[in-house]
Design an enzyme around this catalytic site. Sequence first.
Site, PDB file in Angstrom:
ATOM      1  N   HIS A 234      19.951  44.811  29.102  1.00  0.00           N
ATOM      2  CA  HIS A 234      18.879  44.258  29.941  1.00  0.00           C
ATOM      3  C   HIS A 234      18.006  45.388  30.456  1.00  0.00           C
ATOM      4  CE1 HIS A 234      20.185  39.902  31.066  1.00  0.00           C
ATOM      5  NE2 HIS A 234      20.251  40.133  29.770  1.00  0.00           N
TER       6      HIS A 234
ATOM      7  N   TYR B 132      16.812  37.043  40.599  1.00  0.00           N
ATOM      8  CA  TYR B 132      17.262  37.089  41.994  1.00  0.00           C
ATOM      9  C   TYR B 132      16.196  36.353  42.815  1.00  0.00           C
ATOM     10  CZ  TYR B 132      20.722  40.770  40.996  1.00  0.00           C
ATOM     11  OH  TYR B 132      21.795  41.489  40.523  1.00  0.00           O
TER      12      TYR B 132
ATOM     13  N   PRO C  89      28.129  41.433  46.486  1.00  0.00           N
ATOM     14  CA  PRO C  89      27.806  41.566  45.057  1.00  0.00           C
ATOM     15  C   PRO C  89      26.317  41.523  44.717  1.00  0.00           C
ATOM     16  CG  PRO C  89      28.832  39.447  45.508  1.00  0.00           C
ATOM     17  CD  PRO C  89      28.901  40.232  46.769  1.00  0.00           C
TER      18      PRO C  89
ATOM     19  N   TYR D 233      19.801  50.197  41.277  1.00  0.00           N
ATOM     20  CA  TYR D 233      20.413  49.088  40.525  1.00  0.00           C
ATOM     21  C   TYR D 233      20.994  49.568  39.200  1.00  0.00           C
ATOM     22  CZ  TYR D 233      21.044  44.294  38.860  1.00  0.00           C
ATOM     23  OH  TYR D 233      21.589  43.104  38.420  1.00  0.00           O
TER      24      TYR D 233
ATOM     25  N   LYS E  59      27.322  46.250  42.402  1.00  0.00           N
ATOM     26  CA  LYS E  59      27.890  47.598  42.490  1.00  0.00           C
ATOM     27  C   LYS E  59      29.416  47.639  42.493  1.00  0.00           C
ATOM     28  CE  LYS E  59      24.286  49.527  42.095  1.00  0.00           C
ATOM     29  NZ  LYS E  59      24.144  50.155  40.790  1.00  0.00           N
TER      30      LYS E  59
HETATM   31  P1  FAS Z   1      40.639  44.388  41.626  1.00  0.00           P
HETATM   32  O1  FAS Z   1      40.697  43.662  42.899  1.00  0.00           O
HETATM   33  O2  FAS Z   1      39.794  43.984  40.499  1.00  0.00           O
HETATM   34  O3  FAS Z   1      42.075  44.720  41.040  1.00  0.00           O
HETATM   35  C1  FAS Z   1      43.166  44.984  41.898  1.00  0.00           C
HETATM   36  C2  FAS Z   1      44.436  44.603  41.155  1.00  0.00           C
HETATM   37  O4  FAS Z   1      45.558  45.023  41.935  1.00  0.00           O
HETATM   38  C3  FAS Z   1      44.572  43.089  40.958  1.00  0.00           C
HETATM   39  O5  FAS Z   1      44.854  42.803  39.610  1.00  0.00           O
HETATM   40  C4  FAS Z   1      45.719  42.719  41.877  1.00  0.00           C
HETATM   41  O6  FAS Z   1      46.503  41.660  41.356  1.00  0.00           O
HETATM   42  C5  FAS Z   1      46.528  44.000  41.910  1.00  0.00           C
HETATM   43  N1  FAS Z   1      47.365  44.171  43.095  1.00  0.00           N
HETATM   44  C6  FAS Z   1      47.014  43.955  44.384  1.00  0.00           C
HETATM   45  N2  FAS Z   1      48.049  44.243  45.204  1.00  0.00           N
HETATM   46  C7  FAS Z   1      49.082  44.650  44.392  1.00  0.00           C
HETATM   47  C8  FAS Z   1      50.407  45.072  44.633  1.00  0.00           C
HETATM   48  N3  FAS Z   1      50.902  45.138  45.874  1.00  0.00           N
HETATM   49  N4  FAS Z   1      51.187  45.420  43.580  1.00  0.00           N
HETATM   50  C9  FAS Z   1      50.695  45.364  42.310  1.00  0.00           C
HETATM   51  N5  FAS Z   1      49.437  44.965  42.009  1.00  0.00           N
HETATM   52  C10 FAS Z   1      48.649  44.608  43.053  1.00  0.00           C
HETATM   53  N6  FAS Z   1      31.376  42.904  41.730  1.00  0.00           N
HETATM   54  C11 FAS Z   1      30.187  42.923  41.085  1.00  0.00           C
HETATM   55  O7  FAS Z   1      29.688  44.007  40.767  1.00  0.00           O
HETATM   56  N7  FAS Z   1      29.553  41.738  40.780  1.00  0.00           N
HETATM   57  C12 FAS Z   1      30.113  40.516  41.081  1.00  0.00           C
HETATM   58  O8  FAS Z   1      29.544  39.474  40.799  1.00  0.00           O
HETATM   59  C13 FAS Z   1      31.351  40.461  41.728  1.00  0.00           C
HETATM   60  N8  FAS Z   1      31.964  39.256  42.008  1.00  0.00           N
HETATM   61  C14 FAS Z   1      33.179  39.250  42.655  1.00  0.00           C
HETATM   62  C15 FAS Z   1      33.855  38.050  42.954  1.00  0.00           C
HETATM   63  C16 FAS Z   1      35.078  38.057  43.642  1.00  0.00           C
HETATM   64  C17 FAS Z   1      35.783  36.752  43.952  1.00  0.00           C
HETATM   65  C18 FAS Z   1      35.654  39.276  44.045  1.00  0.00           C
HETATM   66  C19 FAS Z   1      36.950  39.296  44.829  1.00  0.00           C
HETATM   67  C20 FAS Z   1      35.016  40.471  43.730  1.00  0.00           C
HETATM   68  C21 FAS Z   1      33.778  40.466  43.027  1.00  0.00           C
HETATM   69  N9  FAS Z   1      33.128  41.648  42.682  1.00  0.00           N
HETATM   70  C22 FAS Z   1      31.946  41.691  42.038  1.00  0.00           C
HETATM   71  C23 FAS Z   1      33.727  42.892  42.961  1.00  0.00           C
HETATM   72  C24 FAS Z   1      34.771  43.119  41.910  1.00  0.00           C
HETATM   73  O9  FAS Z   1      34.169  43.131  40.629  1.00  0.00           O
HETATM   74  C25 FAS Z   1      35.451  44.403  42.254  1.00  0.00           C
HETATM   75  O10 FAS Z   1      34.532  45.411  42.645  1.00  0.00           O
HETATM   76  C26 FAS Z   1      36.324  44.915  41.147  1.00  0.00           C
HETATM   77  O11 FAS Z   1      37.197  43.888  40.757  1.00  0.00           O
HETATM   78  C27 FAS Z   1      37.064  46.124  41.674  1.00  0.00           C
HETATM   79  O12 FAS Z   1      38.025  46.469  40.767  1.00  0.00           O
HETATM   80  P2  FAS Z   1      39.425  47.076  41.282  1.00  0.00           P
HETATM   81  O13 FAS Z   1      39.143  48.114  42.286  1.00  0.00           O
HETATM   82  O14 FAS Z   1      40.169  47.399  40.041  1.00  0.00           O
HETATM   83  O15 FAS Z   1      40.130  45.921  42.098  1.00  0.00           O
HETATM   84  C1  PHB Z   2      27.253  38.377  37.481  1.00  0.00           C
HETATM   85  O1  PHB Z   2      26.758  38.254  36.352  1.00  0.00           O
HETATM   86  O2  PHB Z   2      28.377  37.931  37.782  1.00  0.00           O
HETATM   87  C2  PHB Z   2      26.469  39.122  38.545  1.00  0.00           C
HETATM   88  C3  PHB Z   2      25.281  39.752  38.201  1.00  0.00           C
HETATM   89  C4  PHB Z   2      24.568  40.432  39.181  1.00  0.00           C
HETATM   90  C5  PHB Z   2      25.042  40.461  40.476  1.00  0.00           C
HETATM   91  C6  PHB Z   2      26.237  39.826  40.825  1.00  0.00           C
HETATM   92  C7  PHB Z   2      26.951  39.134  39.852  1.00  0.00           C
HETATM   93  O3  PHB Z   2      24.336  41.123  41.438  1.00  0.00           O
END
Ligand code: FAS
Ligand code: PHB
Length: 391
Positions: A72, A200, A293, A385, A297
């Site tokens: 993109h 957006y 989000p 971005y 980032k």
């Molecule tokens: P994660 O949270 O991805 O991974 C942590 C892992 O640790 C999980 O698998 C968990 O099961 C495990 N864990 C936790 N406690 C543990 C324990 N005690 N023992 C063993 N394992 C354990 N970011 C964006 O950029 N765009 C988005 O649209 C976006 N949407 C999101 C939606 C939701 C619902 C959430 C919660 C986050 C979103 N994010 C988004 C942010 C997301 O992408 C995070 O930044 C990303 O998953 C971070 O990755 P990790 O740091 O690996 O953490």
């Molecule tokens: C997504 O595709 O999930 C997405 C893209 C841009 C954002 C957040 C989520 O800022």
Amino acid sequence: MRTTVGIIGAGPAGLFLSHLLHQNGIESVVLERRDRAYCERRQRAGVVEHGVAEALRDTGLGERMDREGFRHDGIELRFDGRGHRIDFPDLTGRHVMIWAQTEIVKDLIARRLADGGRIVFEAEATGIEGIESDRPRIRFASGGAEDVLECDYVVACDGFHGIGRTSLPEEVVRTYDKVYPFAWLGILADVPPSCDELIYARHERGFALHSMRSETVSRLYLQVPADTDPADWSDDRIWSELAARFELRESDWKLGTGPITDKSLTPMRSFVTEPMRHGRLFLAGDAAHIVPPTGAKGLNLAMRDVMLLAEGLRSWYGTGDGAGLDAYSDTALRRVWRAEHFSYWMTSLLHIDPAATPFDKRLQQSYLEHIAACRPAAAQLAENYTGLPAV
Ligand code: FAS
Ligand code: PHB
């Protein structure tokens, strides 16, 4: 059980760290409390910054992204019934990839297992000990039994609800927290995207975002009250609200609709833990910081943290130079705070705060018009971005 680096969490941070360490001959074990299927299907991020996409390609994980993902070159800001495109290559020389976090996790798990990596699924870390000694260890529960992973270093990549952050000594920790009075209701829908690039939208009714996962699957979000129950939102109500918020005057553009296959609520929060290291314990990714989000980032910060940490560990085990490890927290936090500000700024610019005054709303409109009319203002958004170069 013993290894060199004990990693808690098989999200993108933990898995990418394990992959990078393997590529530098450093052994690790990943402990993950959920099963593989859960990790691979959890719907989260969709945008990969330029530098992170390059890192995936450079470490042998870019092939499917470049084949199935989307390059993109911009986003559309939509406000007051008008659209304005932010042209990334023109403003920064960079672009982003639309490549779902689920796909990155799938490829990382497959690659780690193919390379003989150890990922212990359904193993919940219950305690981190000895972080001020040279023999830290992780206590974990697996298969109904307690076990211990002894290692040189522990890296908590266990997300916002993990045990890493709370294992830092209270007297050294500083936390910064901002909870927003709204959330995102996110949907996956079996309908081709109604746009070639992300939209957006700032609308008086609230924020909306049109993203995508493939040529036949759309990913969309709309701002809702923080205490929303997704069950209160029927498919018709969601599509009707999204169509209203994406309104575009003097255009025959229409929002395509289709069956919604996933609905979830994402709370909006800004959170930082300092420091991101104490003794032999490092924090990376959501374990240390959370961003709303809006700026896309979260995933990218997590990947950047572990790229930095892997480089520090490579130097330490390669030449005994510990400078990278000693500088990890301060260096990572410079990027974290830049991303925190950008994510807060994008969120404040595009969402309707329930407590906003008419003055606040006119300021938002004025700033959006400024970005649409002023190249340096648009460049500032595009720079952040698409991802700032390594600090
Ligand atoms: P994660 O949270 O991805 O991974 C942590 C892992 O640790 C999980 O698998 C968990 O099961 C495990 N864990 C936790 N406690 C543990 C324990 N005690 N023992 C063993 N394992 C354990 N970011 C964006 O950029 N765009 C988005 O649209 C976006 N949407 C999101 C939606 C939701 C619902 C959430 C919660 C986050 C979103 N994010 C988004 C942010 C997301 O992408 C995070 O930044 C990303 O998953 C971070 O990755 P990790 O740091 O690996 O953490
Ligand atoms: C997504 O595709 O999930 C997405 C893209 C841009 C954002 C957040 C989520 O800022």
